[in-house]
Design a protein around this motif. Structure first.
Motif, PDB file in Angstrom:
ATOM      1  N   THR A 137       8.834   2.274  -3.095  1.00  0.00           N
ATOM      2  CA  THR A 137       9.924   1.631  -2.350  1.00  0.00           C
ATOM      3  C   THR A 137      10.295   0.289  -2.987  1.00  0.00           C
ATOM      4  OG1 THR A 137       9.097   2.654  -0.320  1.00  0.00           O
ATOM      5  CG2 THR A 137      10.651   0.840  -0.067  1.00  0.00           C
ATOM      6  N   ILE A 138       9.251  -0.500  -3.341  1.00  0.00           N
ATOM      7  CA  ILE A 138       9.497  -1.799  -3.976  1.00  0.00           C
ATOM      8  C   ILE A 138      10.192  -1.619  -5.323  1.00  0.00           C
ATOM      9  CG2 ILE A 138       8.377  -3.827  -5.007  1.00  0.00           C
ATOM     10  CD1 ILE A 138       6.194  -3.557  -2.873  1.00  0.00           C
ATOM     11  N   LEU A 139       9.703  -0.660  -6.116  1.00  0.00           N
ATOM     12  CA  LEU A 139      10.304  -0.397  -7.422  1.00  0.00           C
ATOM     13  C   LEU A 139      11.764   0.001  -7.281  1.00  0.00           C
ATOM     14  CD1 LEU A 139       7.566   1.538  -9.430  1.00  0.00           C
ATOM     15  CD2 LEU A 139       8.613  -0.638 -10.037  1.00  0.00           C
ATOM     16  N   HIS A 140      12.032   0.877  -6.325  1.00  0.00           N
ATOM     17  CA  HIS A 140      13.407   1.322  -6.110  1.00  0.00           C
ATOM     18  C   HIS A 140      14.301   0.138  -5.740  1.00  0.00           C
ATOM     19  CE1 HIS A 140      16.748   3.908  -4.914  1.00  0.00           C
ATOM     20  NE2 HIS A 140      16.808   3.227  -3.781  1.00  0.00           N
ATOM     21  N   GLY A 141      13.779  -0.728  -4.848  1.00  0.00           N
ATOM     22  CA  GLY A 141      14.560  -1.884  -4.426  1.00  0.00           C
ATOM     23  C   GLY A 141      14.812  -2.857  -5.562  1.00  0.00           C
ATOM     24  N   GLY A 194      -7.768  -2.472  -3.514  1.00  0.00           N
ATOM     25  CA  GLY A 194      -7.688  -1.851  -2.197  1.00  0.00           C
ATOM     26  C   GLY A 194      -6.286  -1.925  -1.619  1.00  0.00           C
ATOM     27  N   LEU A 195      -5.643  -3.090  -1.797  1.00  0.00           N
ATOM     28  CA  LEU A 195      -4.256  -3.235  -1.344  1.00  0.00           C
ATOM     29  C   LEU A 195      -3.338  -2.264  -2.073  1.00  0.00           C
ATOM     30  CD1 LEU A 195      -3.817  -7.117  -1.043  1.00  0.00           C
ATOM     31  CD2 LEU A 195      -3.749  -5.453   0.810  1.00  0.00           C
ATOM     32  N   LEU A 196      -3.596  -2.085  -3.370  1.00  0.00           N
ATOM     33  CA  LEU A 196      -2.768  -1.179  -4.157  1.00  0.00           C
ATOM     34  C   LEU A 196      -2.957   0.270  -3.723  1.00  0.00           C
ATOM     35  CD1 LEU A 196      -3.114  -2.760  -7.700  1.00  0.00           C
ATOM     36  CD2 LEU A 196      -1.060  -2.641  -6.304  1.00  0.00           C
ATOM     37  N   ILE A 197      -4.173   0.603  -3.335  1.00  0.00           N
ATOM     38  CA  ILE A 197      -4.416   1.967  -2.830  1.00  0.00           C
ATOM     39  C   ILE A 197      -3.588   2.204  -1.574  1.00  0.00           C
ATOM     40  CG2 ILE A 197      -6.168   3.428  -1.716  1.00  0.00           C
ATOM     41  CD1 ILE A 197      -8.169   2.237  -3.784  1.00  0.00           C
ATOM     42  N   LEU A 198      -3.584   1.202  -0.680  1.00  0.00           N
ATOM     43  CA  LEU A 198      -2.738   1.310   0.522  1.00  0.00           C
ATOM     44  C   LEU A 198      -1.264   1.429   0.141  1.00  0.00           C
ATOM     45  CD1 LEU A 198      -4.313  -1.381   2.898  1.00  0.00           C
ATOM     46  CD2 LEU A 198      -4.425   1.094   3.153  1.00  0.00           C
ATOM     47  N   ALA A 199      -0.846   0.598  -0.833  1.00  0.00           N
ATOM     48  CA  ALA A 199       0.557   0.595  -1.250  1.00  0.00           C
ATOM     49  C   ALA A 199       0.957   1.912  -1.902  1.00  0.00           C
ATOM     50  CB  ALA A 199       0.813  -0.564  -2.202  1.00  0.00           C
ATOM     51  N   GLU A 200       0.030   2.503  -2.675  1.00  0.00           N
ATOM     52  CA  GLU A 200       0.335   3.780  -3.330  1.00  0.00           C
ATOM     53  C   GLU A 200       0.344   4.930  -2.331  1.00  0.00           C
ATOM     54  OE1 GLU A 200      -2.668   3.964  -6.281  1.00  0.00           O
ATOM     55  OE2 GLU A 200      -1.646   2.558  -7.650  1.00  0.00           O
ATOM     56  N   ASP A 201      -0.686   4.988  -1.474  1.00  0.00           N
ATOM     57  CA  ASP A 201      -0.764   6.079  -0.495  1.00  0.00           C
ATOM     58  C   ASP A 201       0.375   6.020   0.508  1.00  0.00           C
ATOM     59  OD1 ASP A 201      -3.028   6.830  -1.792  1.00  0.00           O
ATOM     60  OD2 ASP A 201      -4.442   6.198  -0.227  1.00  0.00           O
ATOM     61  N   GLY A 202       0.819   4.806   0.817  1.00  0.00           N
ATOM     62  CA  GLY A 202       1.925   4.649   1.763  1.00  0.00           C
ATOM     63  C   GLY A 202       3.288   4.664   1.110  1.00  0.00           C
ATOM     64  N   LYS A 203       3.333   4.962  -0.192  1.00  0.00           N
ATOM     65  CA  LYS A 203       4.596   5.014  -0.955  1.00  0.00           C
ATOM     66  C   LYS A 203       5.331   3.672  -0.952  1.00  0.00           C
ATOM     67  CE  LYS A 203       3.804   9.395  -1.466  1.00  0.00           C
ATOM     68  NZ  LYS A 203       3.215   9.876  -2.735  1.00  0.00           N
ATOM     69  N   ILE A 204       4.551   2.587  -0.789  1.00  0.00           N
ATOM     70  CA  ILE A 204       5.169   1.260  -0.730  1.00  0.00           C
ATOM     71  C   ILE A 204       5.599   0.800  -2.121  1.00  0.00           C
ATOM     72  CG2 ILE A 204       4.737  -1.165  -0.156  1.00  0.00           C
ATOM     73  CD1 ILE A 204       2.738  -0.136   1.962  1.00  0.00           C
ATOM     74  N   ILE A 205       4.784   1.081  -3.144  1.00  0.00           N
ATOM     75  CA  ILE A 205       5.121   0.666  -4.506  1.00  0.00           C
ATOM     76  C   ILE A 205       6.424   1.312  -4.959  1.00  0.00           C
ATOM     77  CG2 ILE A 205       4.444   0.886  -6.940  1.00  0.00           C
ATOM     78  CD1 ILE A 205       1.625   0.262  -6.166  1.00  0.00           C
TER      79      ILE A 205
END
Length: 391
Positions: free
Chosen positions: A267-271, A254-265
């Motif tokens: 962002t983390i990968l880029h950083g 569920g957290l990953l779904i939030l992270a994927e939909d919010g483009k958070i992953i």
């Protein structure tokens, strides 16, 4: 809606965890493992000179369980047997704790077919389940050797005939190692061999592996003439024991779904990619190991950590030029090795509580072995990264 979507997205993994946990509980209910262990203990008491062979064999046995079934919480039961065993042989409580706990921990960190770590991590990293087992077997041998060497070296230092307490072992209910239980134990190792053969020769995946585990549990119940209610209750107990892991997987999804939909992953990968840009691959893979170890302090759940971190670490390894197999191995080490010393691990604190050993005393004893294993893990990560390819 993310939590329920997490259950839906992780349903196959959650079902797999529940079936494996239930099946192993049915198998454990037969008493085959306990009986075989007690048989070895009695042999040691009868032939004290055999301790130098039997104790390493018991450690290796627990290591095999950690590497294949992912034995972890079950160690709490066996510590009740190995502590009086150690005392009856002239050793101390720490020895009694270390035999099953460090043995299973070394196997867990160097896992070959552990469904809760390797299986889930490889599934998320999109590499064939239990592939790369050849190198993982070498990893398992190295970590298990270090565990055996360290524990046996310690026993030679502290052996004292004056502390022998042969009466203590009798407090544990004795279970006879009958021919039926011997056949049951053979069934366990036969089932593991079938899984390894099916994975390597026929490309078996979660569904087939779960079927073999379920079949092993069912056959062990039939062979030991369990009635239906006993088998069902044992299965429910085992599934209940790993239910927390299933919930962690679902909520992590569920957290990953939030992270994927919010483009958070992304962002983390880029950083992370920007931060590691220009680093040698050997340094990059060691940093992945360190990050996984630090995360394990806050999330001491192998399956939960796999679900939470591998969606980031797998693509990051692509960007850094590290194989996904090696990224899974870095996760294995980060999760498995630190489990033996972190105070946030329920299993660690549980075995210490049973043995009435303080955390400070355990940390002082365990730290040299932990450092040895970390150094070995670092070398074992560099080899497939720099010396040879591992896909």
């Amino acid at each position: 809606m993310a939590p329920i979507k997490g259950f839906i997205g992780g349903s196959q993994i959650i079902g797999f965890i529940l079936i494996v946990g239930g099946a192993f509980s049915v198998f454990n209910k037969t008493g085959a493992v306990t009986a075989s262990l007690q048989s070895l203990v009695r042999f040691c008491e009868k032939y004290p000179s055999a301790k130098g062979v039997i104790i390493p064999l018991i450690i290796i046995f627990f290591s095999v369980m950690g590497a294949t079934f992912g034995m972890s919480e079950e160690v709490l039961v066996f510590v009740l047997l190995t502590i009086p065993m150690a005392k009856s042989l002239g050793y101390d409580t720490i020895t009694g704790i270390a035999i099953p706990f460090v043995g299973a921990g070394a196997g867990f960190a160097g896992a070959i077919t552990n469904p809760f770590t390797v299986g889930i991590a490889q599934e998320i990293a999109e590499v064939p389940m239990f592939s790369g087992y050849e190198y993982r077997m070498i990893v398992w041998v190295v970590l298990t050797f270090l565990a055996v060497f360290y524990i046996m070296r310690y026993t030679r230092k502290i052996y004292d005939p004056a502390i022998v307490e042969t009466g203590k072992e009798s407090q544990v209910e004795k279970i006879e190692f009958t021919p039926v239980r011997k056949v049951t134990l053979f069934l366990l190792f036969g089932g593991l061999a079938i899984i390894l053969f099916g994975v390597t020769q026929f490309g078996w995946y979660i569904n087939e592996i779960a079927a073999v585990f379920f079949g092993m549990g069912l056959l062990s119940a039939i062979i030991n003439r369990m009635n239906v209610q006993e088998a069902v209750d044992a299965f429910k107990t085992g599934a209940g024991d790993v239910l927390t892991a299933g919930l962690v997987v679902a909520l992590s999804k569920g957290l990953l779904i939030l992270a994927e939909d919010g483009k958070i992953i992304e962002t983390i990968l880029h950083g992370l990619a920007s931060l590691a840009e220009g680093w040698p691959k050997a340094i990059s893979v060691e940093m992945m190991f360190v990050v996984q170890s630090l995360l394990n302090f806050f999330l001491p759940s192998g399956s939960g950590q796999a679900v939470l971190t591998m969606p980031i670490m797998a693509p990051l390894s692509d960007l850094l030029g590290v194989s996904r197999q090696t990224a899974v191995l870095a996760f294995q080490f980060g999760d498995g090795l630190s489990n033996m010393i972190i105070p946030t691990s329920a299993v660690t604190m549980g075995v210490l509580s049973i043995g009435n050993v303080s955390y400070e005393k355990w940390l002082k004893w365990m730290l040299p072995l932990f450092i040895l294993m970390v150094i070995a893990a670092g070398i074992l990560l560099i080899l497939p990264t720099v010396i040879f390819g591992w896909n």
